[in-house]
Design an enzyme around this catalytic site. Structure first.
Site, PDB file in Angstrom:
ATOM      1  N   LYS A  27       0.808  -1.150   0.019  1.00  0.00           N
ATOM      2  CA  LYS A  27      -0.011   0.079  -0.010  1.00  0.00           C
ATOM      3  C   LYS A  27       0.860   1.200  -0.057  1.00  0.00           C
ATOM      4  O   LYS A  27       1.499   1.713   0.953  1.00  0.00           O
ATOM      5  CB  LYS A  27      -0.876   0.140   1.280  1.00  0.00           C
ATOM      6  CG  LYS A  27      -1.827   1.037   1.223  1.00  0.00           C
ATOM      7  CD  LYS A  27      -1.323   1.913   2.429  1.00  0.00           C
ATOM      8  CE  LYS A  27      -2.029   3.376   2.556  1.00  0.00           C
ATOM      9  NZ  LYS A  27      -1.810   4.645   1.148  1.00  0.00           N
ATOM     10  N   GLU A  71       9.614   2.533  11.108  1.00  0.00           N
ATOM     11  CA  GLU A  71      10.708   3.498  10.733  1.00  0.00           C
ATOM     12  C   GLU A  71      10.011   4.792  10.635  1.00  0.00           C
ATOM     13  O   GLU A  71       9.264   4.997   9.770  1.00  0.00           O
ATOM     14  CB  GLU A  71      11.404   3.176   9.419  1.00  0.00           C
ATOM     15  CG  GLU A  71      12.369   2.212   9.145  1.00  0.00           C
ATOM     16  CD  GLU A  71      13.502   2.088  10.172  1.00  0.00           C
ATOM     17  OE1 GLU A  71      13.927   3.202  10.501  1.00  0.00           O
ATOM     18  OE2 GLU A  71      14.221   1.287  10.626  1.00  0.00           O
ATOM     19  N   CYS A 118      13.530  12.038   6.137  1.00  0.00           N
ATOM     20  CA  CYS A 118      13.415  11.371   7.584  1.00  0.00           C
ATOM     21  C   CYS A 118      14.857  11.613   8.246  1.00  0.00           C
ATOM     22  O   CYS A 118      14.862  11.789   9.532  1.00  0.00           O
ATOM     23  CB  CYS A 118      12.997   9.847   7.733  1.00  0.00           C
ATOM     24  SG  CYS A 118      14.268   8.928   6.799  1.00  0.00           S
ATOM     25  N   GLU A 150       9.326  17.133  14.654  1.00  0.00           N
ATOM     26  CA  GLU A 150       9.832  17.042  13.136  1.00  0.00           C
ATOM     27  C   GLU A 150       8.798  18.059  12.524  1.00  0.00           C
ATOM     28  O   GLU A 150       7.602  18.023  12.590  1.00  0.00           O
ATOM     29  CB  GLU A 150       9.511  15.643  12.997  1.00  0.00           C
ATOM     30  CG  GLU A 150       9.648  15.423  11.446  1.00  0.00           C
ATOM     31  CD  GLU A 150       9.643  13.811  11.081  1.00  0.00           C
ATOM     32  OE1 GLU A 150       8.521  13.515  10.853  1.00  0.00           O
ATOM     33  OE2 GLU A 150      10.486  13.394  10.586  1.00  0.00           O
TER      34      GLU A 150
HETATM   35  P1  NAD Z   1       2.076   9.038   7.395  1.00  0.00           P
HETATM   36  O1  NAD Z   1       2.424   8.418   8.235  1.00  0.00           O
HETATM   37  O2  NAD Z   1       1.204   9.903   6.910  1.00  0.00           O
HETATM   38  O3  NAD Z   1       1.912   7.894   5.903  1.00  0.00           O
HETATM   39  C1  NAD Z   1       2.697   6.822   5.887  1.00  0.00           C
HETATM   40  C2  NAD Z   1       2.088   5.642   5.148  1.00  0.00           C
HETATM   41  O4  NAD Z   1       1.044   5.190   6.035  1.00  0.00           O
HETATM   42  C3  NAD Z   1       1.113   6.121   3.956  1.00  0.00           C
HETATM   43  O5  NAD Z   1       0.839   5.157   2.744  1.00  0.00           O
HETATM   44  C4  NAD Z   1      -0.399   6.395   4.638  1.00  0.00           C
HETATM   45  O6  NAD Z   1      -1.416   6.271   3.844  1.00  0.00           O
HETATM   46  C5  NAD Z   1      -0.235   5.140   5.601  1.00  0.00           C
HETATM   47  N1  NAD Z   1      -1.291   5.402   6.705  1.00  0.00           N
HETATM   48  C6  NAD Z   1      -1.902   6.391   7.076  1.00  0.00           C
HETATM   49  N2  NAD Z   1      -2.662   6.397   8.162  1.00  0.00           N
HETATM   50  C7  NAD Z   1      -2.439   4.911   8.411  1.00  0.00           C
HETATM   51  C8  NAD Z   1      -3.168   4.219   9.467  1.00  0.00           C
HETATM   52  N3  NAD Z   1      -4.102   4.399  10.355  1.00  0.00           N
HETATM   53  N4  NAD Z   1      -3.014   2.703   8.998  1.00  0.00           N
HETATM   54  C9  NAD Z   1      -2.125   2.041   8.276  1.00  0.00           C
HETATM   55  N5  NAD Z   1      -1.578   3.115   7.471  1.00  0.00           N
HETATM   56  C10 NAD Z   1      -1.926   4.221   7.386  1.00  0.00           C
HETATM   57  O7  NAD Z   1       3.693   9.603   6.667  1.00  0.00           O
HETATM   58  P2  NAD Z   1       4.016  10.257   5.405  1.00  0.00           P
HETATM   59  O8  NAD Z   1       3.456  11.705   5.626  1.00  0.00           O
HETATM   60  O9  NAD Z   1       3.737   9.445   4.110  1.00  0.00           O
HETATM   61  O10 NAD Z   1       5.527  10.466   5.355  1.00  0.00           O
HETATM   62  C11 NAD Z   1       6.311  11.266   6.430  1.00  0.00           C
HETATM   63  C12 NAD Z   1       6.752  10.678   7.447  1.00  0.00           C
HETATM   64  O11 NAD Z   1       7.462   9.356   7.287  1.00  0.00           O
HETATM   65  C13 NAD Z   1       7.568  11.468   8.363  1.00  0.00           C
HETATM   66  O12 NAD Z   1       7.250  11.648   9.763  1.00  0.00           O
HETATM   67  C14 NAD Z   1       9.178  10.704   8.256  1.00  0.00           C
HETATM   68  O13 NAD Z   1       9.873  11.118   9.297  1.00  0.00           O
HETATM   69  C15 NAD Z   1       8.784   9.505   7.927  1.00  0.00           C
HETATM   70  N6  NAD Z   1       9.976   8.969   7.432  1.00  0.00           N
HETATM   71  C16 NAD Z   1      10.513   7.838   8.290  1.00  0.00           C
HETATM   72  C17 NAD Z   1      11.657   7.374   7.435  1.00  0.00           C
HETATM   73  C18 NAD Z   1      12.655   6.308   8.392  1.00  0.00           C
HETATM   74  O14 NAD Z   1      13.120   5.678   7.798  1.00  0.00           O
HETATM   75  N7  NAD Z   1      12.556   6.631   9.619  1.00  0.00           N
HETATM   76  C19 NAD Z   1      11.805   7.264   6.154  1.00  0.00           C
HETATM   77  C20 NAD Z   1      10.949   8.248   5.581  1.00  0.00           C
HETATM   78  C21 NAD Z   1       9.841   8.855   5.969  1.00  0.00           C
END
Ligand code: NAD
Length: 494
Positions: free
Chosen positions: A175, A250, A284, A385
């Site tokens: 997804k 992550e 991130c 963040e």
């Molecule tokens: P997000 O948490 O909004 O979404 C991530 C994914 O989760 C998307 O596919 C989203 O549709 C899905 N999602 C949302 N709600 C959900 C739920 N209740 N259950 C299951 N899935 C759900 O994050 P984003 O805005 O896409 O990405 C930014 C974030 O990702 C930042 O906080 C960043 O730090 C983090 N990030 C971390 C790393 C790492 O390796 N630590 C790498 C890249 C990004």
């Protein structure tokens, strides 16, 4: 050109049963429609999981080196399509072309590394405490892997998860983030083109609540790999815990770069600019705090501000640009909110702090590279963040204070120190509470064959990349072979 994209479930490209779809537009130019994507829900998730579960029965029995061979072909196809992938990625999430090429290359490296792991996946042998007995342990696949990814590395992050899952013999329900479904679809097309049997990969487009949550809660999903925000990660973890699923998280970061008075300031300047404003700060591992020794503070701030103001911001498809837009209006709104918070907290705005001015920016979600000085370690600006082009500068007296400030957040992903003092470098390696520490390099960048992940609330202790992710995607089977021809009782005195 725009296209009507579909899900891929049980070996077929298909629309959502809801009949609904959503649009994906270029954040640098809202007139540019990349495509429409199905708004899927529990029904598609159920079918995708059933497909992955059925495919697992045969895929688990394919020898791992043969599974690896498919990944080798995936790397070759990605290499041939690299430029095309990079262009679509820039169109759908905005980062500049040289970065989307890098994101794609990371996927290629991950494919070749995964191919090589197909020939390793080492287990152990150990001597038995009893005569005529052999002890071995080896790795077995787990089952269906749910892979949920963010938009900021739309190719690299899915490959970090999907490739090792497949090489280990698991099947996948994928997804992707709603902001980057086109790149994700290309990845699935490439896996199929490389010869992956249908059913081993399934992609379901849609929102986090309609698709992500059902994947997390489905009893036939055995293992979940999630990268995204801390808030979603915590909810997902508690949902999955009810069924004792294996979960890798992550999450967020608040990465700091220390510049000591003995550091190379020109080198540190390049690192700070690249770390803070690369991918518009939406990494991130982005450098969101620079922690400056008081002796070089004023000079470094001057250098930083001068260069940040000159960064070329614009449509990432233009090769001369250095920074693209925020991924969407919501993310730009978050940046604006934090700039206001910073001002209210008493930090001093020394660069940016506003939307980019000029008609070329009217159709996109652009924001200027922004720098605050006079930031103190406990301000929200220095703790939370932001995920945008906002850099906080914190002044410290000495090395010990620098380490304390760097460690003083709930996160522990990446870190860096610029110093030419060997003692400071080694103390930093030992004392910084982060999963990644760079010496004389910026906080960003990862190599496919090295573990990637963070301490503290950045995750739950697992790592992506490197050999560790292959442990995450496998169960350990211990086997005792007794060839003594008699009943031998371990730990029982005879
Ligand atoms: P997000 O948490 O909004 O979404 C991530 C994914 O989760 C998307 O596919 C989203 O549709 C899905 N999602 C949302 N709600 C959900 C739920 N209740 N259950 C299951 N899935 C759900 O994050 P984003 O805005 O896409 O990405 C930014 C974030 O990702 C930042 O906080 C960043 O730090 C983090 N990030 C971390 C790393 C790492 O390796 N630590 C790498 C890249 C990004």
């Amino acid at each position: 050109m725009s296209r009507a994209y579909q899900n891929y479930i049980a070996g077929k490209w298909c629309d959502a049963e809801s009949g609904q779809s959503s649009e994906n537009r270029n954040p640098a130019d809202h007139d540019d429609l990349i495509g429409t994507f199905p708004k899927s829900d529990q029904r598609e998730v159920n079918r995708a999981v059933a497909s992955a579960k059925a495919a697992f029965k045969e895929w688990r029995l394919v020898p791992a080196p043969k599974r690896g061979d498919i990944l080798k072909t995936v790397g070759d196809v990605m290499t041939a399509r690299k430029e095309e992938i990079a262009k679509v990625m820039t169109r759908e999430m905005g980062k500049v072309l040289k970065e989307t090429r890098g994101d794609t290359q990371e996927g290629i490296d991950t494919a070749y590394y995964a191919a090589s792991e197909g020939r390793r996946l080492f287990g152990h042998t150990a001597p038995s405490e009893l005569p005529n007995k052999m002890n071995i342990s080896f790795r077995m696949p787990i089952g269906v892997a749910g892979v949920i990814t963010p938009w900021n590395f739309p190719m690299a992050i899915p490959t970090w998860k999907i490739f090792p899952a497949l090489v280990c013999g698991n099947t996948v329900v994928f997804k992707p983030a709603s902001d980057t479904p086109a790149t994700a679809t290309t990845l699935v097309e490439i896996l199929l083109e490389a010869g992956l049997p249908p059913g081993c990969i399934n992609i379901v487009h849609g929102s986090g609540s309609a698709v992500g949550t059902p994947i997390t809660q489905h009893p036939d999903v055995d293992v979940i790999s999630f990268t995204g925000s801390s808030d979603v990660g915590k909810t997902l973890y508690s949902n999955a815990a009810r069924q004792l699923k294996r979960v890798s998280l992550e999450l967020g970061g608040k990465n700091g770069m220390i510049v000591m008075d003995d550091g190379d300031l020109n080198l540190a300047l390049e690192g700070a600019l690249w770390g803070a404003f690369g991918t518009t700060g939406q990494r991130c591992t982005a450098t969101s705090r620079v922690i400056l020794h008081e002796k070089i503070h004023d000079k470094f701030v001057e250098m930083l501000v001068e260069r940040a103001r000159k960064l070329k911001v614009g449509n990432g498809l233009d090769e001369s640009m250095e920074m693209g837009p925020c991924v969407n209006e919501g993310q730009r709104g978050v940046v604006e909110e934090y700039v206001q918070i910073g001002k209210n907290e008493g930090a001093k705005l020394v660069a940016g702090g506003c939307r980019c001015a000029g008609s070329q920016y009217d159709k996109g979600t652009f924001y200027c590279p922004t720098i605050f000085t006079n930031v103190t370690p406990n301000m929200r600006l220095a703790q939370e963040e932001i995920f945008g082009p906002v850099l906080s500068v914190i002044k410290v007296r000495d090395f010990d204070e620098a380490i304390k400030v760097l460690n003083g957040t709930i996160y522990g992903l990446s870190s860096s120190i610029y110093t030419n003092d060997v003692t400071s470098a080694f103390r930093a390696m030992r004392d910084i509470e982060c999963g990644i520490t760079y010496i004389n390099g910026p906080t960003i960048g990862a190599e496919a064959h090295m573990p990637f992940g963070g301490f503290k609330q950045t995750g739950n202790g697992h790592r992506e990349g490197g050999w560790e992710v292959y442990e995450f995607y496998t169960e350990t089977k211990t086997v005792y072979v007794d060839f003594s021809g008699r009943l031998q009782k371990a730990q029982i005195d005879t």
